[in-house]
Structure formats: structure tokens, C-alpha cells
Design a protein around this motif. Structure first.
Motif, PDB file in Angstrom:
ATOM      1  N   MET A   1      31.003  -7.522  26.960  1.00  0.00           N
ATOM      2  CA  MET A   1      30.993  -6.491  26.133  1.00  0.00           C
ATOM      3  C   MET A   1      32.036  -6.493  25.185  1.00  0.00           C
ATOM      4  SD  MET A   1      31.084  -2.421  27.736  1.00  0.00           S
ATOM      5  CE  MET A   1      32.914  -2.119  28.146  1.00  0.00           C
ATOM      6  N   ARG A   2      32.099  -5.815  23.988  1.00  0.00           N
ATOM      7  CA  ARG A   2      33.067  -5.830  22.970  1.00  0.00           C
ATOM      8  C   ARG A   2      33.370  -4.343  23.133  1.00  0.00           C
ATOM      9  NH1 ARG A   2      31.122  -8.707  17.439  1.00  0.00           N
ATOM     10  NH2 ARG A   2      31.246 -11.080  18.346  1.00  0.00           N
ATOM     11  N   VAL A   3      34.603  -3.963  23.017  1.00  0.00           N
ATOM     12  CA  VAL A   3      35.210  -2.795  23.008  1.00  0.00           C
ATOM     13  C   VAL A   3      36.218  -2.437  21.524  1.00  0.00           C
ATOM     14  CG1 VAL A   3      36.741  -0.858  23.907  1.00  0.00           C
ATOM     15  CG2 VAL A   3      35.466  -2.359  25.403  1.00  0.00           C
ATOM     16  N   SER A   4      35.877  -1.782  20.855  1.00  0.00           N
ATOM     17  CA  SER A   4      36.702  -1.520  19.477  1.00  0.00           C
ATOM     18  C   SER A   4      37.633  -0.490  19.730  1.00  0.00           C
ATOM     19  CB  SER A   4      35.480  -0.885  18.482  1.00  0.00           C
ATOM     20  OG  SER A   4      34.669  -1.708  17.970  1.00  0.00           O
ATOM     21  N   ILE A   5      39.165  -1.038  19.719  1.00  0.00           N
ATOM     22  CA  ILE A   5      40.088  -0.112  19.836  1.00  0.00           C
ATOM     23  C   ILE A   5      40.679   0.238  18.558  1.00  0.00           C
ATOM     24  CG2 ILE A   5      42.362  -0.028  20.965  1.00  0.00           C
ATOM     25  CD1 ILE A   5      41.479  -2.143  23.017  1.00  0.00           C
ATOM     26  N   ILE A   6      40.736   1.584  18.192  1.00  0.00           N
ATOM     27  CA  ILE A   6      40.879   2.111  16.951  1.00  0.00           C
ATOM     28  C   ILE A   6      42.015   3.140  17.256  1.00  0.00           C
ATOM     29  CG2 ILE A   6      38.497   2.010  16.047  1.00  0.00           C
ATOM     30  CD1 ILE A   6      38.377   4.939  16.713  1.00  0.00           C
ATOM     31  N   GLY A   7      43.083   3.188  16.247  1.00  0.00           N
ATOM     32  CA  GLY A   7      44.071   3.791  16.058  1.00  0.00           C
ATOM     33  C   GLY A   7      45.091   3.573  14.979  1.00  0.00           C
ATOM     34  N   GLY A   8      46.285   4.271  14.811  1.00  0.00           N
ATOM     35  CA  GLY A   8      46.982   4.276  13.942  1.00  0.00           C
ATOM     36  C   GLY A   8      47.741   3.075  13.366  1.00  0.00           C
ATOM     37  N   ASP A  21      48.502  -1.752  26.785  1.00  0.00           N
ATOM     38  CA  ASP A  21      47.987  -1.807  28.163  1.00  0.00           C
ATOM     39  C   ASP A  21      46.482  -1.658  28.062  1.00  0.00           C
ATOM     40  OD1 ASP A  21      50.539  -1.620  28.996  1.00  0.00           O
ATOM     41  OD2 ASP A  21      50.566   0.608  29.413  1.00  0.00           O
ATOM     42  N   THR A  22      45.792  -0.842  27.289  1.00  0.00           N
ATOM     43  CA  THR A  22      44.434  -0.731  26.684  1.00  0.00           C
ATOM     44  C   THR A  22      43.925  -2.184  26.531  1.00  0.00           C
ATOM     45  OG1 THR A  22      44.685   1.582  26.141  1.00  0.00           O
ATOM     46  CG2 THR A  22      42.747   0.609  25.678  1.00  0.00           C
ATOM     47  N   GLY A  23      44.516  -2.715  25.467  1.00  0.00           N
ATOM     48  CA  GLY A  23      44.043  -4.218  25.260  1.00  0.00           C
ATOM     49  C   GLY A  23      43.870  -5.063  26.435  1.00  0.00           C
ATOM     50  N   ARG A  24      45.203  -5.073  27.193  1.00  0.00           N
ATOM     51  CA  ARG A  24      45.237  -5.897  28.320  1.00  0.00           C
ATOM     52  C   ARG A  24      44.054  -5.635  29.314  1.00  0.00           C
ATOM     53  NH1 ARG A  24      49.897  -4.153  29.256  1.00  0.00           N
ATOM     54  NH2 ARG A  24      50.997  -5.474  27.709  1.00  0.00           N
ATOM     55  N   LEU A  25      43.957  -4.351  29.981  1.00  0.00           N
ATOM     56  CA  LEU A  25      42.877  -3.904  30.780  1.00  0.00           C
ATOM     57  C   LEU A  25      41.378  -4.445  30.203  1.00  0.00           C
ATOM     58  CD1 LEU A  25      44.256  -0.454  31.812  1.00  0.00           C
ATOM     59  CD2 LEU A  25      44.109  -2.441  33.136  1.00  0.00           C
ATOM     60  N   VAL A  26      40.940  -4.107  28.951  1.00  0.00           N
ATOM     61  CA  VAL A  26      39.771  -4.561  28.311  1.00  0.00           C
ATOM     62  C   VAL A  26      39.602  -6.171  28.546  1.00  0.00           C
ATOM     63  CG1 VAL A  26      38.612  -4.759  26.261  1.00  0.00           C
ATOM     64  CG2 VAL A  26      39.794  -2.510  26.545  1.00  0.00           C
ATOM     65  N   ALA A  27      40.746  -6.766  28.161  1.00  0.00           N
ATOM     66  CA  ALA A  27      40.524  -8.298  28.466  1.00  0.00           C
ATOM     67  C   ALA A  27      40.510  -8.570  29.989  1.00  0.00           C
ATOM     68  CB  ALA A  27      41.682  -8.762  27.732  1.00  0.00           C
ATOM     69  N   GLN A  28      41.222  -7.756  30.639  1.00  0.00           N
ATOM     70  CA  GLN A  28      41.099  -8.403  32.294  1.00  0.00           C
ATOM     71  C   GLN A  28      39.650  -8.053  32.753  1.00  0.00           C
ATOM     72  OE1 GLN A  28      44.450  -6.019  33.293  1.00  0.00           O
ATOM     73  NE2 GLN A  28      45.614  -7.706  33.513  1.00  0.00           N
ATOM     74  N   VAL A  52      46.771 -11.850  28.534  1.00  0.00           N
ATOM     75  CA  VAL A  52      45.943 -11.940  29.627  1.00  0.00           C
ATOM     76  C   VAL A  52      45.054 -12.915  29.509  1.00  0.00           C
ATOM     77  CG1 VAL A  52      46.717 -10.028  30.895  1.00  0.00           C
ATOM     78  CG2 VAL A  52      44.795 -10.033  29.392  1.00  0.00           C
ATOM     79  N   GLY A  53      44.955 -13.619  28.056  1.00  0.00           N
ATOM     80  CA  GLY A  53      43.999 -14.646  27.958  1.00  0.00           C
ATOM     81  C   GLY A  53      42.499 -14.241  27.176  1.00  0.00           C
ATOM     82  N   GLY A  54      42.744 -12.790  26.774  1.00  0.00           N
ATOM     83  CA  GLY A  54      41.421 -12.157  26.232  1.00  0.00           C
ATOM     84  C   GLY A  54      41.244 -12.656  24.857  1.00  0.00           C
ATOM     85  N   CYS A 132      41.096  11.038  27.738  1.00  0.00           N
ATOM     86  CA  CYS A 132      41.297  10.417  28.835  1.00  0.00           C
ATOM     87  C   CYS A 132      42.770  10.491  29.069  1.00  0.00           C
ATOM     88  CB  CYS A 132      40.991   8.938  28.936  1.00  0.00           C
ATOM     89  SG  CYS A 132      39.098   8.674  28.761  1.00  0.00           S
ATOM     90  N   GLU A 133      43.420  10.418  30.221  1.00  0.00           N
ATOM     91  CA  GLU A 133      45.009  10.546  30.396  1.00  0.00           C
ATOM     92  C   GLU A 133      45.389   9.180  30.358  1.00  0.00           C
ATOM     93  OE1 GLU A 133      46.525  13.338  30.644  1.00  0.00           O
ATOM     94  OE2 GLU A 133      44.837  14.279  29.980  1.00  0.00           O
ATOM     95  N   THR A 134      44.792   8.084  30.775  1.00  0.00           N
ATOM     96  CA  THR A 134      45.428   6.791  30.803  1.00  0.00           C
ATOM     97  C   THR A 134      44.374   5.546  30.523  1.00  0.00           C
ATOM     98  OG1 THR A 134      44.081   6.251  33.142  1.00  0.00           O
ATOM     99  CG2 THR A 134      46.556   7.561  32.951  1.00  0.00           C
ATOM    100  N   PRO A 135      45.160   4.454  29.729  1.00  0.00           N
ATOM    101  CA  PRO A 135      44.066   3.321  29.649  1.00  0.00           C
ATOM    102  C   PRO A 135      43.084   3.019  30.651  1.00  0.00           C
ATOM    103  CG  PRO A 135      46.428   2.904  29.010  1.00  0.00           C
ATOM    104  CD  PRO A 135      46.455   4.356  29.943  1.00  0.00           C
ATOM    105  N   GLU A 136      43.765   3.317  32.065  1.00  0.00           N
ATOM    106  CA  GLU A 136      42.625   2.985  32.964  1.00  0.00           C
ATOM    107  C   GLU A 136      41.243   3.751  32.948  1.00  0.00           C
ATOM    108  OE1 GLU A 136      46.577   1.344  34.115  1.00  0.00           O
ATOM    109  OE2 GLU A 136      45.680   3.345  33.491  1.00  0.00           O
TER     110      GLU A 136
END
Length: 148
Positions: A1-8, A21-28, A52-54, A132-136
Motif C-alpha cells: 500500500m502507498r500512504v500519502s503523508i501531507i503537511g506543512g 515517527d509516522t513515516g517510520r511506522l508506515v514503512a515498518q 527503517v529501510g522503507g 487521531c492523537e498519535t502516529p500509531e
């Protein structure tokens, strides 16, 4: 799956760490990070994924692939300026918005138009965005929406 992470594109240290942290979790979880390819949230999310090798994809507003941040594996030069925001969203199966201003708001709008599940971390309060409150929590939400 591909996750678009958007922001400032310009963010403080706390937001930068949330994005990493969010990028790390997505890749993990075995997913690819898609972003706008520049600085701020985009760079931090890519950095986290690479730690993490993502894999990372950057959809750039400029005509030069060399403008991508150093953590982008696949830079896509568009020359479209902010019009590339739709492409950032279209190239993800889901979206996680972190912080952001007007450009992020356009990407949130495209997420809703293109029917992408979207989780938000300290971002625009818009109907259709799961706060959401956390990247997880954000990663779990987009995965659950896509049955992953």
C-alpha cells in the motif's frame, strides 16, 4: 500500500518528529511513503521511512528532480506548482495529514474528492478527516479503512 503523508513545508521540531515517527511506522508496516518531496513534514516523513529501510516517492512541484529532499527514492518532477497536490493524493491509497496550512488543506480536499481514507494529526478540522492523537492511531486507521 502507498500512504500519502501531507503537511506543512515549514514546521517546528515537535511536528517534524511526529512526521518522522509516522513515516517510520508506515514503512515498518511495509507501505511506501508518498509526499510532495520537499521540506518540513515531507522531508521528516521520508527520513523516518528511510531509517527503517522503507521506500519513498516525492511528487515535486518543480521541473527538477534534484529539488527533492535527500530521503526521496523516486522523485517525480511535475512543473505544476501547487497543482501537483492532486497527484500527491492520487498516488497514495490513503492519506495522513500532519499540521499544514493552505496547501495541505487543498490536499485534504483532494483526498475527499478521490475518496481516500484520511487521518489527521493536529491538522485541519474537516468532515471526513479522522482526527487521531498519535502516529500509531493514524496508521492503524488508514490500514483498517483499506482492510490491511
Amino acid at each position: 500500500m502507498r500512504v500519502s503523508i501531507i503537511g506543512g513545508g515549514t514546521v517546528g521540531e515537535e511536528t517534524r518528529e511526529t512526521a518522522a515517527d509516522t513515516g517510520r511506522l508506515v514503512a515498518q508496516q511495509g507501505h511506501t511513503v508518498v509526499c510532495g518531496g520537499l521540506g518540513g513534514v515531507m522531508e521528516a516523513a521520508c527520513r523516518g521511512a528511510k531509517e527503517v529501510g522503507g521506500d519513498t516517492v516525492g511528487i515535486l512541484p518543480t521541473e527538477r528532480r534534484a529539488d527533492a529532499n535527500e530521503y526521496v527514492d523516486v522523485p517525480v518532477a511535475t512543473g505544476l506548482g501547487h497543482a501537483r497536490n492532486g497527484l500527491v493524493v492520487m498516488n497514495g491509497d490513503a492519506v495522513i495529514a500532519i499540521d499544514g496550512a493552505d496547501g495541505t488543506l487543498t490536499e485534504v480536499g483532494f483526498s475527499l474528492v478521490f475518496d481516500r481514507p484520511i487521518a489527521g494529526l493536529d491538522t485541519h478540522d474537516v468532515p471526513g478527516v479522522k482526527a487521531c492523537e498519535t502516529p500509531e492511531e493514524a496508521v492503524r486507521y488508514v490500514e483498517s479503512e483499506l482492510g490491511v
